[in-house]
Design a protein around this motif. Structure first.
Motif, PDB file in Angstrom:
ATOM      1  N   VAL A 370       3.725 -10.210  14.623  1.00  0.00           N
ATOM      2  CA  VAL A 370       3.091  -8.945  14.230  1.00  0.00           C
ATOM      3  C   VAL A 370       3.618  -8.502  12.867  1.00  0.00           C
ATOM      4  CG1 VAL A 370       2.834  -6.509  14.807  1.00  0.00           C
ATOM      5  CG2 VAL A 370       2.661  -8.232  16.606  1.00  0.00           C
ATOM      6  N   ALA A 371       4.951  -8.657  12.674  1.00  0.00           N
ATOM      7  CA  ALA A 371       5.561  -8.271  11.395  1.00  0.00           C
ATOM      8  C   ALA A 371       5.012  -9.098  10.241  1.00  0.00           C
ATOM      9  CB  ALA A 371       7.083  -8.430  11.477  1.00  0.00           C
ATOM     10  N   LEU A 372       4.629 -10.332  10.506  1.00  0.00           N
ATOM     11  CA  LEU A 372       4.040 -11.176   9.469  1.00  0.00           C
ATOM     12  C   LEU A 372       2.574 -10.850   9.230  1.00  0.00           C
ATOM     13  CD1 LEU A 372       5.598 -14.629  10.441  1.00  0.00           C
ATOM     14  CD2 LEU A 372       6.075 -13.330   8.370  1.00  0.00           C
ATOM     15  N   SER A 373       1.875 -10.438  10.282  1.00  0.00           N
ATOM     16  CA  SER A 373       0.424 -10.250  10.193  1.00  0.00           C
ATOM     17  C   SER A 373       0.053  -8.938   9.509  1.00  0.00           C
ATOM     18  CB  SER A 373      -0.206 -10.296  11.589  1.00  0.00           C
ATOM     19  OG  SER A 373       0.049 -11.530  12.221  1.00  0.00           O
ATOM     20  N   LEU A 374       0.714  -7.835   9.894  1.00  0.00           N
ATOM     21  CA  LEU A 374       0.331  -6.524   9.349  1.00  0.00           C
ATOM     22  C   LEU A 374       0.479  -6.431   7.825  1.00  0.00           C
ATOM     23  CD1 LEU A 374       1.634  -4.013  12.051  1.00  0.00           C
ATOM     24  CD2 LEU A 374      -0.733  -4.661  11.547  1.00  0.00           C
ATOM     25  N   PRO A 375       1.608  -6.878   7.251  1.00  0.00           N
ATOM     26  CA  PRO A 375       1.703  -6.801   5.782  1.00  0.00           C
ATOM     27  C   PRO A 375       0.649  -7.659   5.082  1.00  0.00           C
ATOM     28  CG  PRO A 375       3.875  -7.084   6.755  1.00  0.00           C
ATOM     29  CD  PRO A 375       2.877  -7.307   7.850  1.00  0.00           C
ATOM     30  N   LEU A 376       0.302  -8.799   5.666  1.00  0.00           N
ATOM     31  CA  LEU A 376      -0.736  -9.634   5.059  1.00  0.00           C
ATOM     32  C   LEU A 376      -2.051  -8.868   4.964  1.00  0.00           C
ATOM     33  CD1 LEU A 376      -0.056 -13.096   6.773  1.00  0.00           C
ATOM     34  CD2 LEU A 376       0.389 -12.471   4.395  1.00  0.00           C
ATOM     35  N   ALA A 377      -2.295  -8.009   5.976  1.00  0.00           N
ATOM     36  CA  ALA A 377      -3.541  -7.245   5.987  1.00  0.00           C
ATOM     37  C   ALA A 377      -3.459  -6.000   5.107  1.00  0.00           C
ATOM     38  CB  ALA A 377      -3.882  -6.841   7.429  1.00  0.00           C
ATOM     39  N   LEU A 378      -2.265  -5.399   4.981  1.00  0.00           N
ATOM     40  CA  LEU A 378      -2.151  -4.090   4.338  1.00  0.00           C
ATOM     41  C   LEU A 378      -1.674  -4.141   2.890  1.00  0.00           C
ATOM     42  CD1 LEU A 378      -0.501  -2.089   7.279  1.00  0.00           C
ATOM     43  CD2 LEU A 378      -2.921  -2.144   6.620  1.00  0.00           C
ATOM     44  N   ALA A 379      -0.924  -5.181   2.523  1.00  0.00           N
ATOM     45  CA  ALA A 379      -0.294  -5.190   1.193  1.00  0.00           C
ATOM     46  C   ALA A 379      -1.332  -5.192   0.075  1.00  0.00           C
ATOM     47  CB  ALA A 379       0.634  -6.400   1.059  1.00  0.00           C
ATOM     48  N   GLY A 380      -2.377  -5.995   0.210  1.00  0.00           N
ATOM     49  CA  GLY A 380      -3.403  -6.047  -0.820  1.00  0.00           C
ATOM     50  C   GLY A 380      -4.116  -4.718  -0.976  1.00  0.00           C
ATOM     51  N   PHE A 381      -4.425  -4.079   0.144  1.00  0.00           N
ATOM     52  CA  PHE A 381      -5.075  -2.760   0.106  1.00  0.00           C
ATOM     53  C   PHE A 381      -4.165  -1.739  -0.564  1.00  0.00           C
ATOM     54  CE2 PHE A 381      -5.445   1.429   2.123  1.00  0.00           C
ATOM     55  CZ  PHE A 381      -6.755   1.760   1.777  1.00  0.00           C
ATOM     56  N   ALA A 382      -2.881  -1.748  -0.205  1.00  0.00           N
ATOM     57  CA  ALA A 382      -1.936  -0.786  -0.783  1.00  0.00           C
ATOM     58  C   ALA A 382      -1.808  -0.991  -2.290  1.00  0.00           C
ATOM     59  CB  ALA A 382      -0.575  -0.916  -0.106  1.00  0.00           C
ATOM     60  N   GLU A 383      -1.784  -2.262  -2.719  1.00  0.00           N
ATOM     61  CA  GLU A 383      -1.648  -2.549  -4.148  1.00  0.00           C
ATOM     62  C   GLU A 383      -2.865  -2.069  -4.937  1.00  0.00           C
ATOM     63  OE1 GLU A 383      -2.137  -4.487  -7.892  1.00  0.00           O
ATOM     64  OE2 GLU A 383      -3.400  -4.862  -6.124  1.00  0.00           O
ATOM     65  N   SER A 384      -4.053  -2.254  -4.370  1.00  0.00           N
ATOM     66  CA  SER A 384      -5.264  -1.828  -5.066  1.00  0.00           C
ATOM     67  C   SER A 384      -5.372  -0.298  -5.116  1.00  0.00           C
ATOM     68  CB  SER A 384      -6.502  -2.426  -4.379  1.00  0.00           C
ATOM     69  OG  SER A 384      -6.619  -1.945  -3.051  1.00  0.00           O
ATOM     70  N   TYR A 385      -4.775   0.378  -4.142  1.00  0.00           N
ATOM     71  CA  TYR A 385      -4.880   1.847  -4.067  1.00  0.00           C
ATOM     72  C   TYR A 385      -3.792   2.533  -4.890  1.00  0.00           C
ATOM     73  CZ  TYR A 385      -5.750   6.437  -1.959  1.00  0.00           C
ATOM     74  OH  TYR A 385      -6.060   7.760  -1.764  1.00  0.00           O
ATOM     75  N   TRP A 386      -2.533   2.070  -4.767  1.00  0.00           N
ATOM     76  CA  TRP A 386      -1.410   2.740  -5.429  1.00  0.00           C
ATOM     77  C   TRP A 386      -0.889   1.994  -6.659  1.00  0.00           C
ATOM     78  CZ3 TRP A 386      -0.565   3.001   0.218  1.00  0.00           C
ATOM     79  CH2 TRP A 386      -0.829   4.268   0.729  1.00  0.00           C
ATOM     80  N   GLY A 387      -1.182   0.720  -6.751  1.00  0.00           N
ATOM     81  CA  GLY A 387      -0.672  -0.057  -7.870  1.00  0.00           C
ATOM     82  C   GLY A 387       0.571  -0.845  -7.489  1.00  0.00           C
TER      83      GLY A 387
END
Length: 417
Positions: A370-387
């Motif tokens: 789970v710890a490996l899966s969630l960041p894979l899904a969220l990191a790209g979105f967070a980067e596009s939103y906050w930089g």
């Protein structure tokens, strides 16, 4: 109880057999996804078909078993022979890979072969959920307690070496197998690696005693594993640190693509170079711990690793446009991650009774996935939103918070039931 007298790791025949099987198994694991994605793009659909949705479906089929069966598999591992589980999971995975060309030959290209490939991938991943806790349990059976840190360091180095191999030569190796072994040489290479790993394990002697078959109470056993972890703050701390570190490294996997995109010296599809350097860093940490680990208490290792990861993540903000500084910074993140992960895995092995190891390692496998899966899904979105800079600062803060919490839990005494 182990079957191994107190001999150096490099002369421990059972450990060497377990390690050598891991080499072949890890290589097969890392190349498998490259193989099936290649099959989808080159053999199942015409070039004008957009394959992204099909690759997404494949990743779902590969990920779901880890979430569904990670903990349950550990319960069965406690009931079964670890050697049999390790051998069977490798041989069956090898057999499933070798079935792929027969399936495509029978069903032809297109939808039906793709659906069959999803089923095969799901089964391969399900077998991996049994393999992982059995392997962690087997290490404690063939290695003396005082050598566990060294053994885990060797294992971590192998895993990172396989990861580097997967990024660097996975595709060329499949192309070479295709040329040398014929049309289905790629499947023979991957399936053969799994099969060799299984056969090597035939020489393994664990000395484990399998209790008489008992009536299965799967959910009760799962609850026992959870309750045990609740009474052991040191195990909780180790799990917190593993989750924190794996989450950071998984997020870095996604952010490496963004870093490569803005770095003048790299193409976007060359992000694997950054990941390979982080793997080298973890391998270096494994070497340091293997040589000097006994001089570095677990609590100090957490502090050094956490500070190293946090500082390097912050430093990465300043080096994203310069190749050499960025590579050095990513390597430092890897060293910090290794100093956190390897001792924590050793703690769990040392503090978990033999009859509970499958349950606890299965629970660990589930949490880590789970710890490996969630960041894979969220990191790209967070980067596009906050930089990218803000996300890197956030990751550094997360690493620091996880390290502090882990340090606090490890220093607490166990609860008396």
């Amino acid at each position: 109880m182990t079957v191994t007298e107190s001999v150096p790791i490099n002369r421990n025949f059972n450990f060497l057999a377990l390690w050598l099987s891991q080499v072949f198994s890890q290589i097969a694991d890392k190349i498998y996804l490259v193989l099936v994605i290649s099959i989808i793009s080159q053999k199942l659909f015409s070039p004008e078909v957009e394959i992204s949705p099909f690759v997404t479906g494949l990743m779902v089929a590969f990920t779901v078993p880890a979430i569904l069966f990670g903990s349950v598999a550990g319960v069965f591992v406690d009931r079964w022979s670890k050697k049999v589980v390790l051998m069977a999971s490798n041989l069956l995975r090898g057999g499933l890979v070798l079935v792929i060309p027969l399936t495509i030959g029978a069903l032809g290209t297109g939808k039906y072969s793709y659906e069959a490939l999803l089923i095969i991938t799901f089964l391969v991943s399900t077998l991996t959920q049994f393999f992982t806790p059995a392997e962690q349990s087997a290490i404690t059976l063939v290695v003396e307690r005082e050598q566990l840190l060294t053994a885990n360091s060797v294992y971590a180095t192998t895993v990172m070496g396989a990861l580097i191999l997967g990024f660097a030569v996975g595709k060329p190796a499949l192309q070479f197998a295709d040329v040398c072994l014929g049309q289905w040489g790629q499947e023979i290479l991957v399936g053969g690696c799994y099969a060799i790993a299984g056969l090597i394990l035939g020489t393994l002697a664990t000395g484990e005693k399998i209790s008489e078959q008992q009536e299965s109470h799967i959910w009760q056993d799962l609850q026992e594993g959870i309750e045990y972890v609740k009474t052991q703050p040191i195990v909780q701390g180790a799990l917190v640190q593993l989750v924190t570190t794996y989450s950071v490294m998984a997020a870095l996997t996604v952010l490496a693509v963004q870093i490569a995109e803005i770095m003048p010296q790299l193409q976007t599809d060359e992000f694997g170079y950054l990941l390979s350097v982080s793997s080298v860093g973890i391998a270096l940490a494994a070497g340091i711990l293997g040589k000097f680990g006994k001089l570095l208490p677990y609590q100090r290792s957490i502090l050094v690793g956490t500070i190293g990861m946090t500082t390097a993540l912050a430093g990465l903000i300043l080096t994203t446009k310069e190749l050499i500084p960025a590579l050095l910074t990513v390597g430092a993140i890897g060293i910090g991650a290794g100093l956190c992960v390897i001792p924590m895995q050793t703690i769990i092995q040392e503090k978990t009774p033999e009859q509970m190891r499958g349950k606890v390692f299965g629970l660990q496998n589930n949490i880590v996935n789970v710890a490996l899966s969630l960041p894979l899904a969220l990191a790209g979105f967070a980067e596009s939103y906050w930089g990218l800079p803000i996300v890197l600062v956030g990751l550094g803060g997360f690493a620091l918070l996880g390290g502090v919490l882990s340090f606090y839990l490890i220093c607490r005494p166990p609860q008396v039931s």
